[in-house]
Design a protein around this motif. Structure first.
Motif, mmCIF file in Angstrom:
data_model
loop_
_atom_site.group_PDB
_atom_site.id
_atom_site.type_symbol
_atom_site.label_atom_id
_atom_site.label_comp_id
_atom_site.label_asym_id
_atom_site.label_seq_id
_atom_site.Cartn_x
_atom_site.Cartn_y
_atom_site.Cartn_z
ATOM 1 N N UNK A 5 0.754 -1.230 -0.153
ATOM 2 C CA UNK A 5 0.075 0.023 0.048
ATOM 3 C C UNK A 5 1.032 1.119 -0.049
ATOM 4 N N UNK A 6 2.048 1.299 0.878
ATOM 5 C CA UNK A 6 2.895 2.543 1.017
ATOM 6 C C UNK A 6 3.393 2.673 -0.628
ATOM 7 N N UNK A 7 3.931 1.496 -1.012
ATOM 8 C CA UNK A 7 4.657 1.597 -2.467
ATOM 9 C C UNK A 7 3.605 2.224 -3.671
ATOM 10 N N UNK A 8 2.319 1.688 -3.470
ATOM 11 C CA UNK A 8 1.442 2.368 -4.270
ATOM 12 C C UNK A 8 1.119 3.654 -4.283
ATOM 13 N N UNK A 9 0.964 4.205 -2.962
ATOM 14 C CA UNK A 9 0.583 5.600 -2.513
ATOM 15 C C UNK A 9 2.083 6.461 -3.025
ATOM 16 N N UNK A 10 3.301 5.730 -2.888
ATOM 17 C CA UNK A 10 4.431 6.368 -3.314
ATOM 18 C C UNK A 10 4.457 6.696 -4.875
ATOM 19 N N UNK A 12 1.878 6.472 -6.896
ATOM 20 C CA UNK A 12 0.839 7.615 -7.198
ATOM 21 C C UNK A 12 1.385 9.102 -6.955
ATOM 22 N N UNK A 13 2.199 9.186 -5.867
ATOM 23 C CA UNK A 13 2.284 10.513 -5.423
ATOM 24 C C UNK A 13 3.870 11.059 -6.578
ATOM 25 N N UNK A 14 4.527 10.010 -6.808
ATOM 26 C CA UNK A 14 5.386 10.382 -7.872
ATOM 27 C C UNK A 14 4.810 10.526 -9.240
ATOM 28 N N UNK A 15 3.949 10.008 -9.630
ATOM 29 C CA UNK A 15 3.032 10.009 -10.845
ATOM 30 C C UNK A 15 2.706 11.525 -10.883
ATOM 31 N N UNK A 16 1.963 11.754 -9.774
ATOM 32 C CA UNK A 16 1.405 13.062 -9.643
ATOM 33 C C UNK A 16 2.432 14.197 -9.697
ATOM 34 N N UNK A 17 3.526 14.045 -9.202
ATOM 35 C CA UNK A 17 4.529 15.047 -9.062
ATOM 36 C C UNK A 17 4.937 15.238 -10.446
ATOM 37 N N UNK A 18 5.324 14.281 -11.334
ATOM 38 C CA UNK A 18 5.836 14.370 -12.709
ATOM 39 C C UNK A 18 4.584 15.161 -13.497
ATOM 40 N N UNK A 19 3.375 14.598 -13.334
ATOM 41 C CA UNK A 19 2.184 15.319 -14.248
ATOM 42 C C UNK A 19 2.167 16.967 -13.824
ATOM 43 N N UNK A 20 2.321 17.254 -12.664
ATOM 44 C CA UNK A 20 2.291 18.663 -12.252
ATOM 45 C C UNK A 20 3.441 19.479 -12.728
ATOM 46 N N UNK A 21 4.637 18.587 -12.535
ATOM 47 C CA UNK A 21 5.934 19.202 -13.139
ATOM 48 C C UNK A 21 5.664 19.567 -14.682
ATOM 49 N N UNK A 22 5.330 18.790 -15.543
ATOM 50 C CA UNK A 22 4.965 18.892 -16.788
ATOM 51 C C UNK A 22 4.256 20.089 -17.027
ATOM 52 N N UNK A 47 10.199 16.515 -5.062
ATOM 53 C CA UNK A 47 11.101 15.434 -5.345
ATOM 54 C C UNK A 47 11.847 14.648 -4.105
ATOM 55 N N UNK A 48 12.417 15.635 -3.509
ATOM 56 C CA UNK A 48 13.212 15.272 -2.244
ATOM 57 C C UNK A 48 12.237 14.421 -1.271
ATOM 58 N N UNK A 49 11.240 14.958 -0.990
ATOM 59 C CA UNK A 49 10.302 14.239 -0.121
ATOM 60 C C UNK A 49 9.950 12.873 -0.788
ATOM 61 N N UNK A 50 9.604 12.848 -1.968
ATOM 62 C CA UNK A 50 9.321 11.321 -2.552
ATOM 63 C C UNK A 50 10.785 10.682 -2.147
ATOM 64 N N UNK A 51 11.740 11.042 -2.625
ATOM 65 C CA UNK A 51 12.988 10.429 -2.498
ATOM 66 C C UNK A 51 13.129 9.919 -1.019
#
Length: 193
Positions: A5-10, A12-22, A47-51
């Motif tokens: 569950x944590x991996x899926x949430x992570x 999703x968070x990374x995917x959202x970050x990339x979309x927002x960045x673009x 990105x640092x928080x996600x890392x």
């Protein structure tokens, strides 16, 4: 379960970050430098928080793997492993396999994220180039428009001068004709009445 569950949430968070960045890069491509820098800082913090979350997840996985490997080493009556110990080893081996699969999936997701980022960077560069081309075309159109205006003004001045010259020529011809008529009448001795 919690790790998945944590991996899926992570992810999703990374995917959202990339979309927002673009999206932000597209929207901020023509904006002032300070606003763009502010958003770049926010995105890098994200990105640092996600890392950081990814590191914590990896630490939790390692801890789970270590705790799963700390099994009882009890021996049965014949010196073999008892059923609980075998079950523990099986669980440890399944956990290790699951951890390896998850690691491969994370690596694949990271690779896809990098590929997507490269593609989006290329699209952003193409859009920036096209924006520059459109700006240059607009500048050229303005230049052509101003040159056409000055050409129209020059043509209208030339037409006015041509009409003035024609009028002056007609007046000169009329005066010359009248002068010749008076001279002819005087020369022939005819009355001028």
């Amino acid at each position: 379960e919690d790790a998945r569950a944590a991996e899926r949430a992570l992810e999703a968070m990374e995917s959202n970050r990339r979309q927002v960045q673009v999206q932000l890069k597209l929207e901020l491509s023509g904006s002032a430098g300070s606003a763009r820098q502010e958003w770049d800082l926010r995105l890098s913090e994200w990105a640092r928080e996600v890392a950081s979350f990814r590191g914590e997840l990896e630490s939790a996985r390692e801890e789970h793997g270590r705790s799963a490997l700390r099994l009882d080493r009890g021996h049965g009556a014949e010196g073999g492993l008892d059923a609980a110990s075998r079950a523990g080893r099986n669980n440890a081996s399944q956990s290790t396999e699951m951890l390896e699969r998850s690691s491969r999936q994370l690596e694949e997701a990271a690779r896809q994220a990098l590929e997507t980022e490269e593609v989006s960077r290329g699209v952003m560069e193409d859009l920036s180039t096209q924006r520059d081309v459109i700006s240059n075309v607009r500048k050229n159109m303005r230049t052509i428009g101003s040159e056409l205006s000055s050409a129209r003004q020059s043509l209208s001045r030339m037409l006015q001068r041509a009409q003035q010259n024609r009028l002056v020529t007609l007046v000169i011809c009329a005066v010359l004709g009248l002068g010749l008529t008076v001279w002819a009448l005087c020369f022939l001795g005819l009355p001028m009445h």
